[in-house]
Design an enzyme around this catalytic site. Sequence first.
Site, short mmCIF file in Angstrom:
data_model
loop_
_atom_site.label_atom_id
_atom_site.label_comp_id
_atom_site.label_asym_id
_atom_site.label_seq_id
_atom_site.Cartn_x
_atom_site.Cartn_y
_atom_site.Cartn_z
N LYS A 262 -7.56 12.91 20.06
CA LYS A 262 -6.75 12.09 20.95
C LYS A 262 -6.23 10.84 20.22
CE LYS A 262 -8.94 13.81 25.05
NZ LYS A 262 -9.41 13.56 26.40
N ARG A 263 -6.99 10.41 19.24
CA ARG A 263 -6.59 9.20 18.50
C ARG A 263 -5.47 9.47 17.50
NH1 ARG A 263 -11.73 9.30 19.18
NH2 ARG A 263 -12.00 10.52 17.29
#
Length: 493
Positions: A262-263
Amino acid sequence: MTEKTRLRFAPSPTGPLHIGGLRTALFNYLYAKKTNGELVLRIEDTDLARKVDKSQEHIEQSLAWAGINFDESSSKGGQSGPYNQSERREIYKGYVEKLIETGWAYYAFDKKEKLDFHRADHEKRGKKFIYNAHNRLKLDNSLSMSDEEIKKRIDKERFVIRFKTPDQQEVGFKDIIRGEMVVSTRDIDDKILLKSDGMPTYHLANVVDDYKMGITHVIRGEEWLPSLALHVLLYRAFGWNEPIFAHLPLILKPTGKGKLSKRDGHKFGFPVYAKNWKDEKIYAGFDESGFLPEALVNYMAFLGWSPKDDKEIYSMNELISDFSLEKINKGGAKFDPAKLLWINSQHIQALDLMELVKICSNKNQEIPKEKLHDFIRLIQPRMDSVVGLKNKFYYLFDAPEINEEACQKMINDEIKKSINSFIVMLKEKETNDSSEIKSLIQDSAEKNSAKLGKVMAFCRLSIVGKMEGPDVSQMMAFIGFEETVCRLKKALS
Ligand code: GLU
């Protein structure tokens, strides 16, 4: 008659829906549609500690945006509801009690500190602590207690219910993508089925619901493959037939190394969510970043699946018709933002002009409404995004900076004369018709024995400030003859 296929997408509302989850939903949707089956949206929200506010809403909005529609869900209703696991507690309790009665589950009272101690102690010795047949009789559970003692303890103590993994068995099962697999029960934990807060764990709720909801095919991410042996054992303990399983390959970072996290969106500067997600920051979604849902869907289909031929641009209906589970690869699929952008440009260019104008109208409020239609018609072949259009094609609204050096390099006497006579003709004609403008440029070049290509190039540099953009006479028609004259004069001087 063969049974109707029933598929499900079962996200946990622990945050925004990212591209991995969306791809899983898409593959379920494609297969359900392909087989004339049904698709259920089930929200797996039994882990109260990990539940995130607004997550379910984000998931539902993202799916709707992508055109992934469900036959049954909490908002749509259906015969297998409720569709949020938190509303199905009683169902799981009933089933876990059945497992206790048949000897497939037991109560465990072990204190957290004790289990942590065992884990750490094993780790120190380079081993992994597994709670199962080899040691369960030495731990604090109901297996060595009388009924009376069990009753006493469950009345006053916190307890969990664990699955009683069979001793020393080889469990065989099949995954459509990965083929036959065998796992030894020696390596399987007596997993917790019911937690001390009375909530089921993922494993119990997932299996019970897939059975109760009549799910025939479980298509989900590869991260669940290690749980498959346990799930298969649970089906068998209940005496139920297993569904067909397909575990989709991981989506990898653009570098090809490691799972897309997600980062990574922030790190590499591209979205990983379908729609914007706000917590302390705003994380950009594909929608707000200018991607069409049909383009994202097209691209996501290729994250793990490959069609028979080398066709690359697909509509949802074409995907449905060509999709097959057998054509899904085992290996991880690299996320390639450049490819997605290209697919987006192809879908944008294939759109009907009126439809594209409608889409862009909401997303580009800074463009005057009365100009939008002509603007989009002009730039459509150059668009790869439906947002930020004024910024990207700023020169169609405001005069660009003149590149003096480039102008000087390009200009000669003939070009100068041609541009001047074009200016005179344009002022006289006062036309904003692109084909008329084009013939005026041609006439002026011819009369002054200038090369048409060079005159055009100078015009482009004057209008755009650099050598790019749409057709020159169409740009002039769009900005209008007065502005055209202004920019040409400025470039000449
Ligand atoms: N709730 C699980 C998840 O969010 C579902 C896994 C499954 O499809 O079985 O990944």
